[in-house]
Design an enzyme around this catalytic site. Structure first.
Site, mmCIF file in Angstrom:
data_model
loop_
_atom_site.group_PDB
_atom_site.id
_atom_site.type_symbol
_atom_site.label_atom_id
_atom_site.label_comp_id
_atom_site.label_asym_id
_atom_site.label_seq_id
_atom_site.Cartn_x
_atom_site.Cartn_y
_atom_site.Cartn_z
ATOM 1 N N HIS A 179 -20.610 -11.012 6.523
ATOM 2 C CA HIS A 179 -20.512 -11.147 5.061
ATOM 3 C C HIS A 179 -21.147 -9.910 4.415
ATOM 4 O O HIS A 179 -22.123 -9.359 4.941
ATOM 5 C CB HIS A 179 -21.229 -12.430 4.617
ATOM 6 C CG HIS A 179 -20.973 -12.779 3.186
ATOM 7 N ND1 HIS A 179 -21.584 -12.113 2.151
ATOM 8 C CD2 HIS A 179 -20.153 -13.690 2.618
ATOM 9 C CE1 HIS A 179 -21.133 -12.618 1.002
ATOM 10 N NE2 HIS A 179 -20.274 -13.578 1.257
ATOM 11 N N GLU A 232 -12.916 -10.015 1.069
ATOM 12 C CA GLU A 232 -13.848 -10.304 -0.021
ATOM 13 C C GLU A 232 -14.349 -8.997 -0.645
ATOM 14 O O GLU A 232 -15.366 -8.457 -0.194
ATOM 15 C CB GLU A 232 -15.060 -11.089 0.509
ATOM 16 C CG GLU A 232 -14.741 -12.467 1.006
ATOM 17 C CD GLU A 232 -15.949 -13.387 0.936
ATOM 18 O OE1 GLU A 232 -15.795 -14.521 0.490
ATOM 19 O OE2 GLU A 232 -17.062 -12.950 1.302
HETATM 20 P P1 PGA Z 1 -18.356 -16.507 -4.662
HETATM 21 O O1 PGA Z 1 -18.788 -16.071 -3.164
HETATM 22 O O2 PGA Z 1 -17.260 -17.529 -4.495
HETATM 23 O O3 PGA Z 1 -19.603 -17.094 -5.257
HETATM 24 O O4 PGA Z 1 -17.881 -15.293 -5.350
HETATM 25 C C1 PGA Z 1 -17.850 -15.923 -2.150
HETATM 26 C C2 PGA Z 1 -18.537 -15.445 -0.899
HETATM 27 O O5 PGA Z 1 -19.519 -14.699 -1.000
HETATM 28 O O6 PGA Z 1 -18.126 -15.806 0.227
#
Ligand code: PGA
Length: 227
Positions: free
Chosen positions: A98, A147
């Site tokens: 992540h 992401e």
């Molecule tokens: P968020 O986070 O939905 O709060 O933007 C997503 C993530 O970090 O996996």
């Protein structure tokens, strides 16, 4: 999504005590429908994982459990690390790489690849977070979440069209077998626009996964969109 399974994954990050986690699991588990082709996964903090798993088993709830990280080493003298061989008793998948781990804990692409290898050796599905097309997808990884950092926790998601383009390019590069999820400010308002893209197989949700009612609404909308 075109064919195959789809994923709705709750990434709680460092939120929820064990009692709060169990309350969420009861509320969500009893409210959501079962759809064979949609897998719903909750990723709590480590200490809640066994408790959450037990609650799901006892209640026969339609939820799977994931972890938010995993050790790149086997069981052994690695203080503070959670080994894949102990986690595998409870979890189906594990989030790896992540952007918060890369940023705050200095995780490199090599470390991410080592964690993927360890997860796979123990039969845990690695879900690698990639921040853009240029982030390498480690060998053997068949599930990634695109992401973009600007979209995480900001209320400013990427556009579904751009997410689709990234997903398409990733599949061209790594093969059709690769499943691509989208994550970053997913809400009940925008989830359908992402999961109806042809190359997007689900969503990874942070903030909007914390509230059980909002999360149930997201699951309901995904089911509706696929039916
Ligand atoms: P968020 O986070 O939905 O709060 O933007 C997503 C993530 O970090 O996996």
């Amino acid at each position: 999504m075109v064919g195959g399974d789809s994923w709705i994954i709750a990434n709680w990050k460092s939120h929820k005590t064990v009692p709060e986690a169990l309350e969420w699991v009861r509320r969500v588990g009893e409210k959501i429908d079962v759809r064979k082709n949609v897998k719903v996964v909750v990723c709590p903090q480590f200490e809640a994982i066994p408790e959450v798993k037990k609650e799901i088993m006892v209640g026969n709830l339609p939820l799977l459990v994931g972890a938010q990280d995993i050790s790149p080493f086997p069981m052994g003298a690695y203080t503070g690390e959670e080994s894949a061989s102990s986690l595998k008793l409870f979890i189906t998948l594990c989030i790896i790489g992540h952007s918060e781990r890369r940023r705050y804990f200095g995780e490199s692409d090599q470390l991410v690849a080592d964690k993927v290898r360890m997860a796979r050796e123990e039969g845990i599905i690695p879900l690698v977070c990639i921040q853009g097309e240029e982030t390498p997808v480690p060998e053997g990884c068949e599930l990634v979440a695109y992401e973009p950092v600007f979209a995480i926790g900001t209320g400013n998601p990427d556009t579904p069209e751009n997410a689709q383009q990234v997903a398409q390019k990733l599949k061209e590069k790594y093969g059709e077998k690769l499943q691509v999820l989208y994550g970053g400010s997913v809400t009940k308002e925008n989830v359908v626009s992402f999961i109806t893209q042809p190359d997007i197989s689900g969503v990874l949700i942070g903030g909007a996964s914390l509230d059980p009612d909002e999360f149930c609404e997201i699951v309901r909308k995904v089911h509706e969109a696929y039916s």
